[in-house]
Scaffold this motif. Structure first.
Motif, PDB file in Angstrom:
ATOM      1  N   GLY A 167       8.269   3.283 -61.074  1.00  0.00           N
ATOM      2  CA  GLY A 167       8.348   3.356 -62.474  1.00  0.00           C
ATOM      3  C   GLY A 167       9.131   4.410 -63.069  1.00  0.00           C
ATOM      4  O   GLY A 167       9.821   4.089 -63.960  1.00  0.00           O
ATOM      5  N   LYS A 168       9.220   5.721 -62.311  1.00  0.00           N
ATOM      6  CA  LYS A 168      10.059   6.654 -62.795  1.00  0.00           C
ATOM      7  C   LYS A 168      11.527   6.164 -62.707  1.00  0.00           C
ATOM      8  O   LYS A 168      12.196   6.175 -63.833  1.00  0.00           O
ATOM      9  CB  LYS A 168       9.760   7.624 -61.983  1.00  0.00           C
ATOM     10  N   LYS A 169      12.070   5.449 -61.659  1.00  0.00           N
ATOM     11  CA  LYS A 169      13.471   4.957 -61.742  1.00  0.00           C
ATOM     12  C   LYS A 169      13.566   3.965 -62.683  1.00  0.00           C
ATOM     13  O   LYS A 169      14.728   3.790 -63.551  1.00  0.00           O
ATOM     14  CB  LYS A 169      13.737   4.455 -60.332  1.00  0.00           C
ATOM     15  N   LEU A 170      12.603   2.856 -62.981  1.00  0.00           N
ATOM     16  CA  LEU A 170      12.874   2.059 -63.877  1.00  0.00           C
ATOM     17  C   LEU A 170      12.947   2.496 -65.493  1.00  0.00           C
ATOM     18  O   LEU A 170      13.695   1.999 -66.318  1.00  0.00           O
ATOM     19  CB  LEU A 170      11.628   0.865 -63.844  1.00  0.00           C
ATOM     20  N   PHE A 171      12.064   3.241 -65.629  1.00  0.00           N
ATOM     21  CA  PHE A 171      12.022   4.151 -66.958  1.00  0.00           C
ATOM     22  C   PHE A 171      13.660   4.677 -67.357  1.00  0.00           C
ATOM     23  O   PHE A 171      13.801   4.708 -68.767  1.00  0.00           O
ATOM     24  CB  PHE A 171      10.961   5.154 -67.016  1.00  0.00           C
ATOM     25  N   ALA A 172      14.225   5.061 -66.296  1.00  0.00           N
ATOM     26  CA  ALA A 172      15.498   5.538 -66.645  1.00  0.00           C
ATOM     27  C   ALA A 172      16.415   4.382 -66.545  1.00  0.00           C
ATOM     28  O   ALA A 172      17.303   4.366 -67.368  1.00  0.00           O
ATOM     29  CB  ALA A 172      15.981   6.584 -65.329  1.00  0.00           C
TER      30      ALA A 172
END
Ligand code: HEC
Ligand code: HEC
Length: 211
Positions: A127-132
């Motif tokens: 999720g952290k990667k996708l948020f970026a």
């Protein structure tokens, strides 16, 4: 169920009036026993609703989903007696009002199919990667803490279901993201990431507010 109670009390009034013949159809329905979901399940199969609407009323190629019913019992009875589409009509001889009340109780007892938000499990790292990757951070800040272009969304105060709804069809400045661009699974991951973030500092710790 409330419906039946209302109907029953309406009929009780009718019965209390001596001018009404006790054998009118309305008076007869007043004799119907309380609806039974178990009987309804059997009737749903024996009468043949199941062929088009599926064992759980979930719908088939020949009939739409009718469970859990979004309509009231009187609407069901009206529709079954006089359908306006492809469905064949059923006369009271084929399925009685009592059986339809039972069928309604059965349809009501069917749990709604699980929605995406109930079946998904998110992965915070992804999720952290996708948020970026999806650029959410551009408006909502690196840690979802908000920016001039978007409000704080981490940790989210709203449910995953609400996030799914909002991101698909925002009502404000935010651009919409379709399932083709950002999948439900992606949003579940982003949601799990946002949930893992620290809450905002309490207002009392913000110096400006204490001056
Ligand atoms: C031959 C297939 C078939 C059978 C048998 C059948 N239905 Fe249907 N039913 C449909 C279809 C198709 C629709 C969608 C509207 C239409 O085309 O009439 C429908 C619509 C309905 C609706 C309206 C739902 C809505 O949201 O508007 C109800 C209520 C319903 N059926 C109940 C029943 C019940 C109860 C039985 C058994 C007594 C039954 N149906 C038997 C095909 C069927
Ligand atoms: C171009 C700027 C922009 C981008 C990019 C953006 N948002 Fe937003 N978002 C907003 C704004 C502004 C709002 C406040 C409501 C509005 O105006 O739509 C908002 C509101 C929201 C809300 C509702 C918050 C609430 O509490 O009601 C959620 C959830 C949300 N965004 C998630 C996301 C996610 C997830 C992404 C990335 C897939 C994203 N946003 C990308 C600008 C943006």
């Amino acid at each position: 169920m409330r419906n039946l109670t209302v109907l029953a009390s309406a009929f009780a009034l009718v019965l209390a009036c001596p001018l009404v013949n006790a054998q009118t159809p309305a008076a007869k329905s007043a004799d119907t026993a309380a609806a039974s979901a178990a009987n309804g399940k059997r009737a749903f199969t024996s009468v043949g609703c199941v062929a088009c609407h599926g064992a759980q009323g979930q719908g088939t190629a020949m009939g739409i989903q009718i469970a859990p019913p979004p309509f009231e019992l009187p609407a069901l009875i009206t529709y079954v007696r006089q359908p306006t589409g492809k469905m064949p009509p059923f006369a009271p001889g084929a399925v009685s009002d009592q059986q339809l009340a039972d069928i309604y109780a059965f349809l009501k007892s069917v749990a709604p199919p699980p929605s995406a938000s109930e079946t998904l499990t998110g992965n915070a790292d992804n999720g952290k990667k996708l948020f970026a990757a999806y650029g959410c951070y551009e408006c909502h800040g690196r840690q979802g803490a908000g920016a001039s272009t978007g409000p704080r969304i981490g940790p989210p105060a709203i449910t995953l279901a609400a996030v799914l709804r909002y991101v698909r069809a925002p009502t404000g400045q935010m651009p919409p993201y379709t399932t083709k661009v950002v999948s439900d699974q992606d949003l579940a991951d982003i949601y799990t990431y946002l949930k893992s973030l620290p809450p905002p500092p309490p207002a009392s710790s913000i110096p400006l507010l204490n001056q």
